[in-house]
Design a protein around this motif. Sequence first.
Motif, mmCIF file in Angstrom:
data_model
loop_
_atom_site.group_PDB
_atom_site.id
_atom_site.type_symbol
_atom_site.label_atom_id
_atom_site.label_comp_id
_atom_site.label_asym_id
_atom_site.label_seq_id
_atom_site.Cartn_x
_atom_site.Cartn_y
_atom_site.Cartn_z
ATOM 1 N N PHE A 138 -10.833 4.786 2.019
ATOM 2 C CA PHE A 138 -10.432 4.038 3.210
ATOM 3 C C PHE A 138 -10.263 4.975 4.412
ATOM 4 C CE2 PHE A 138 -7.281 2.072 6.021
ATOM 5 C CZ PHE A 138 -7.917 0.857 6.272
ATOM 6 N N MET A 139 -10.088 6.245 4.130
ATOM 7 C CA MET A 139 -9.895 7.194 5.231
ATOM 8 C C MET A 139 -11.215 7.516 5.928
ATOM 9 S SD MET A 139 -6.925 9.401 3.453
ATOM 10 C CE MET A 139 -5.891 10.021 4.700
ATOM 11 N N THR A 140 -12.333 7.044 5.390
ATOM 12 C CA THR A 140 -13.636 7.264 6.034
ATOM 13 C C THR A 140 -14.013 6.024 6.856
ATOM 14 O OG1 THR A 140 -14.906 6.270 4.222
ATOM 15 C CG2 THR A 140 -14.371 8.616 4.015
ATOM 16 N N GLY B 271 3.805 -1.256 3.859
ATOM 17 C CA GLY B 271 3.660 0.096 3.311
ATOM 18 C C GLY B 271 4.332 1.141 4.169
ATOM 19 N N GLY B 272 4.088 2.386 3.810
ATOM 20 C CA GLY B 272 4.712 3.517 4.487
ATOM 21 C C GLY B 272 3.887 4.026 5.647
ATOM 22 N N ASN B 273 4.221 5.233 6.104
ATOM 23 C CA ASN B 273 3.566 5.696 7.344
ATOM 24 C C ASN B 273 2.076 5.944 7.175
ATOM 25 O OD1 ASN B 273 3.362 8.443 6.454
ATOM 26 N ND2 ASN B 273 5.511 8.730 6.977
ATOM 27 N N GLY B 274 1.632 6.327 5.973
ATOM 28 C CA GLY B 274 0.188 6.482 5.746
ATOM 29 C C GLY B 274 -0.510 5.143 5.854
ATOM 30 N N SER B 275 0.041 4.150 5.217
ATOM 31 C CA SER B 275 -0.552 2.804 5.246
ATOM 32 C C SER B 275 -0.591 2.266 6.670
ATOM 33 C CB SER B 275 0.265 1.843 4.377
ATOM 34 O OG SER B 275 0.354 2.359 3.072
ATOM 35 N N LEU B 276 0.456 2.583 7.442
ATOM 36 C CA LEU B 276 0.500 2.095 8.824
ATOM 37 C C LEU B 276 -0.505 2.849 9.699
ATOM 38 C CD1 LEU B 276 4.377 1.690 9.042
ATOM 39 C CD2 LEU B 276 2.684 -0.155 8.865
ATOM 40 N N THR B 277 -0.762 4.103 9.356
ATOM 41 C CA THR B 277 -1.812 4.858 10.063
ATOM 42 C C THR B 277 -3.163 4.189 9.803
ATOM 43 O OG1 THR B 277 -0.564 6.876 9.661
ATOM 44 C CG2 THR B 277 -2.853 7.154 10.340
ATOM 45 N N GLY B 278 -3.389 3.835 8.537
ATOM 46 C CA GLY B 278 -4.625 3.131 8.184
ATOM 47 C C GLY B 278 -4.719 1.786 8.901
ATOM 48 N N HIS C 161 -3.450 0.955 11.748
ATOM 49 C CA HIS C 161 -3.718 1.196 13.166
ATOM 50 C C HIS C 161 -5.223 1.421 13.393
ATOM 51 C CE1 HIS C 161 -3.301 2.605 17.209
ATOM 52 N NE2 HIS C 161 -3.579 3.863 16.921
ATOM 53 N N LEU C 162 -5.817 2.240 12.536
ATOM 54 C CA LEU C 162 -7.266 2.496 12.684
ATOM 55 C C LEU C 162 -8.053 1.210 12.447
ATOM 56 C CD1 LEU C 162 -7.569 5.927 10.843
ATOM 57 C CD2 LEU C 162 -7.644 5.497 13.293
ATOM 58 N N LEU C 163 -7.678 0.484 11.413
ATOM 59 C CA LEU C 163 -8.401 -0.754 11.076
ATOM 60 C C LEU C 163 -8.283 -1.779 12.210
ATOM 61 C CD1 LEU C 163 -10.006 -2.147 8.812
ATOM 62 C CD2 LEU C 163 -7.824 -2.955 7.863
ATOM 63 N N SER D 177 0.828 -1.209 0.000
ATOM 64 C CA SER D 177 0.000 0.000 0.000
ATOM 65 C C SER D 177 0.860 1.256 0.000
ATOM 66 C CB SER D 177 -0.894 -0.043 1.243
ATOM 67 O OG SER D 177 -1.533 1.188 1.470
ATOM 68 N N GLY D 178 0.324 2.338 -0.543
ATOM 69 C CA GLY D 178 1.039 3.616 -0.592
ATOM 70 C C GLY D 178 2.090 3.609 -1.689
ATOM 71 N N GLY D 179 3.124 4.432 -1.529
ATOM 72 C CA GLY D 179 4.174 4.471 -2.547
ATOM 73 C C GLY D 179 4.907 3.137 -2.561
ATOM 74 N N ASP D 180 5.038 2.523 -3.729
ATOM 75 C CA ASP D 180 5.746 1.233 -3.801
ATOM 76 C C ASP D 180 7.218 1.446 -3.461
ATOM 77 O OD1 ASP D 180 5.571 2.618 -6.515
ATOM 78 O OD2 ASP D 180 7.301 1.301 -6.757
ATOM 79 N N ALA E 214 -1.913 1.334 -4.038
ATOM 80 C CA ALA E 214 -2.844 2.447 -4.300
ATOM 81 C C ALA E 214 -2.836 3.397 -3.130
ATOM 82 C CB ALA E 214 -4.250 1.894 -4.513
ATOM 83 N N ARG E 215 -3.308 4.605 -3.393
ATOM 84 C CA ARG E 215 -3.614 5.561 -2.330
ATOM 85 C C ARG E 215 -5.126 5.702 -2.370
ATOM 86 N NH1 ARG E 215 1.663 7.445 -1.229
ATOM 87 N NH2 ARG E 215 2.948 7.880 -3.066
ATOM 88 N N SER E 216 -5.793 5.505 -1.238
ATOM 89 C CA SER E 216 -7.260 5.465 -1.241
ATOM 90 C C SER E 216 -7.866 6.490 -0.284
ATOM 91 C CB SER E 216 -7.721 4.056 -0.831
ATOM 92 O OG SER E 216 -9.089 4.075 -0.509
ATOM 93 N N GLN E 217 -8.656 7.378 -0.828
ATOM 94 C CA GLN E 217 -9.369 8.372 -0.003
ATOM 95 C C GLN E 217 -10.502 7.704 0.771
ATOM 96 O OE1 GLN E 217 -8.857 11.571 0.743
ATOM 97 N NE2 GLN E 217 -6.936 11.392 -0.400
HETATM 98 N N1 LIG Z 1 -5.015 9.058 8.500
HETATM 99 C C1 LIG Z 1 -5.367 7.989 7.775
HETATM 100 N N2 LIG Z 1 -6.503 7.292 8.059
HETATM 101 C C2 LIG Z 1 -6.849 6.212 7.341
HETATM 102 N N3 LIG Z 1 -6.148 5.763 6.290
HETATM 103 C C3 LIG Z 1 -5.023 6.395 5.964
HETATM 104 C C4 LIG Z 1 -4.562 7.531 6.677
HETATM 105 N N4 LIG Z 1 -3.419 7.964 6.097
HETATM 106 C C5 LIG Z 1 -3.188 7.144 5.070
HETATM 107 N N5 LIG Z 1 -4.144 6.184 4.983
HETATM 108 C C6 LIG Z 1 -4.307 5.163 3.942
HETATM 109 O O1 LIG Z 1 -3.056 4.659 3.526
HETATM 110 C C7 LIG Z 1 -2.883 4.917 2.123
HETATM 111 C C8 LIG Z 1 -1.449 5.072 1.815
HETATM 112 O O2 LIG Z 1 -0.922 6.187 2.512
HETATM 113 P P1 LIG Z 1 0.147 7.161 1.827
HETATM 114 O O3 LIG Z 1 0.489 8.213 2.814
HETATM 115 O O4 LIG Z 1 -0.380 7.607 0.519
HETATM 116 O O5 LIG Z 1 1.375 6.221 1.481
HETATM 117 P P2 LIG Z 1 2.464 5.501 2.401
HETATM 118 O O6 LIG Z 1 1.840 4.341 3.058
HETATM 119 O O7 LIG Z 1 3.502 5.108 1.413
HETATM 120 O O8 LIG Z 1 2.945 6.548 3.382
HETATM 121 C C9 LIG Z 1 -3.743 6.159 1.886
HETATM 122 O O9 LIG Z 1 -4.081 6.316 0.550
HETATM 123 C C10 LIG Z 1 -4.953 5.839 2.741
HETATM 124 O O10 LIG Z 1 -5.822 4.928 2.114
#
Ligand SMILES: Nc1ncnc2c1ncn2[C@@H]1O[C@H](COP(=O)(O)OP(=O)(O)O)[C@@H](O)[C@H]1O
Length: 362
Positions: free
Chosen positions: A88-90, A111-118, A120-122, A10-13, A83-86
Motif C-alpha cells: 500500500f505504500m507504493t 488506525g494509528g499514525n501510519g494508517s492515517l498517513t496512508g 491522507h495519501l489515498l 489498520s496497523g496495530g490493533d 495488517a501492516r502493508s508494504q
Molecule cells: N508513509 C506511508 N505511506 C503509505 N502508507 C502508509 C505509510 N505509513 C503507513 N502506511 C500504511 O499504514 C499501515 C499501518 O501503519 P503502521 O505504522 O504499521 O501502524 P499504525 O497505523 O498503527 O501506526 C502500514 O502498514 C502501511 O500500509
Amino acid sequence: MARTLAVMTSGGDSPGMNTALRALVRVAAVRGVRVLGVEFGYEGLMEGRFRELTRPDGEGGPLVPEPELDASGQLGGTILGSARSQRFMTPEGRADAARRLEDLSGLVVIGGNGSLTGAHLLARECKTPIVGIPASIDNDIGCSASAIGVDTALNTIVEACDRISDTARAHRRAFIVEVMGRHCGYLAMAAAVSAGADAVLFREQGRGEADILQALEDLVRRNLAEGRTKRRVLVLKAEGVELPTPLLVSRLQERLKDLKGVEARGMVLGHLVRGGSPTHHDRMIAGRLAFAAVEAALEGATDLMVGWQSTVPGGQTTPDPYVKRYPLEQVLAETAALLDGSSPVTQRRVRMMESVQGVLAL
Ligand SMILES: Nc1ncnc2c1ncn2[C@@H]1O[C@H](COP(=O)(O)OP(=O)(O)O)[C@@H](O)[C@H]1O
Ligand SMILES: O=P(O)(O)OC[C@H]1O[C@](O)(COP(=O)(O)O)[C@@H](O)[C@@H]1O
C-alpha cells in the motif's frame, strides 16, 4: 440506490476498535446506509476483501447491523482483522485500493499514525471521501488528546504493576517493567504516575546508558539498602528506550552485587497490553468518534480525522463539544512534532515528568 460506506481497522490493533465498528455501523444503518467491512486493513482493501456489516432486518425490513457486531463491541482486537502493508505504500498499491472504492460513498480508516498517513495519501489520489479515526495504544497521534485503546492499555499496565508490586514487596525487589510505545513514552509516563512508580524511563528524555544505569543504581541503593524500610522499587520503562530491558537488568544487578539480598528483575509486558475488553472511556470515545466520522463521510468531507478533546488550535467543531474535525495534513504535522519533541504537548509531558522527580525518585 442505497449509499454504501466502507470501514477498516489498520496497523496495530487497539481495544475499542470493535466498539468503534459497532457504533459506526449502527449510526450508518439508522440512516439507511449500507456498510462494508474491509478485512485486514489496506492489504484487504487492495484485494477487495469486503464483507457485509449491515443487512435488511427480514424481507424488505430496515437495514440493521450484522448480529456479530453487537457482542463484539465489548471485545478487544478487531473482528475485521488488521495488517501492516508494504504494497500500500507504493503508488501502484494505492491505485488498486482507489479502484476498489470507486462506487462507495466513503471509507473510514480506524488506525494509528501510519494508517492515517496512508489515508491522507489515498484521499489525495481518489474521489471517495476518506475519514480517519485515531486508534492506537501509544497515544502518539496529533490533534486528539486520547486515541481509542490508550485508556484500556493504561488500566492493564497499572493492574500488572500492582500485581508485580505485591510480589516485589514480599521480597524487597526492584522491578523494571517495560511497556509498549516504540516512538512515544506516553504509556510509561502516565502509568508511572498512577501505579505509584519510583521512576520512569522514556525515549523523549534523551538519556544515555551510563546515565540511566547510574540513576537506577542510586535509586535502588537509596531505597533498598539495609536498614531502609521501603520494600519495593518500581521503574516504568518505555519500549522506545534503546537499552533492552534484560540487558539493563543484568547490568544493574552487576552494579548491585554488594547489596545483600537485593535483586533487580525485569518484565516486558509487550502485547499483553494491547488486548482485553475496552474500558468505559475507550468505548465512549469510540462511539462518539464513530458517530462524527459517519457524519463527515456522508457529507462528502474528506482527508480529515475526527479528534477527541484536542487542544490543538484550528479544526472544525461538531455538535459534540469534545469532537473536532482536523485536516489529516495538520494531524500528521502535529504527530511528527509530538514524536520529534517540538510539540508543546510533548514538552508539557516531559516537563511534567521532570516536575514530579521528587515523587518519582529518579
Ligand atoms: N508513509 C506511508 N505511506 C503509505 N502508507 C502508509 C505509510 N505509513 C503507513 N502506511 C500504511 O499504514 C499501515 C499501518 O501503519 P503502521 O505504522 O504499521 O501502524 P499504525 O497505523 O498503527 O501506526 C502500514 O502498514 C502501511 O500500509
Ligand atoms: O505488533 P507489532 O507489529 O509487533 O508492533 C508493535 C508496536 O505496535 C504498537 O503496539 C502500536 O503501534 P502503532 O499504533 O504505531 O501500530 C507499539 O506500541 C509497538 O511498538
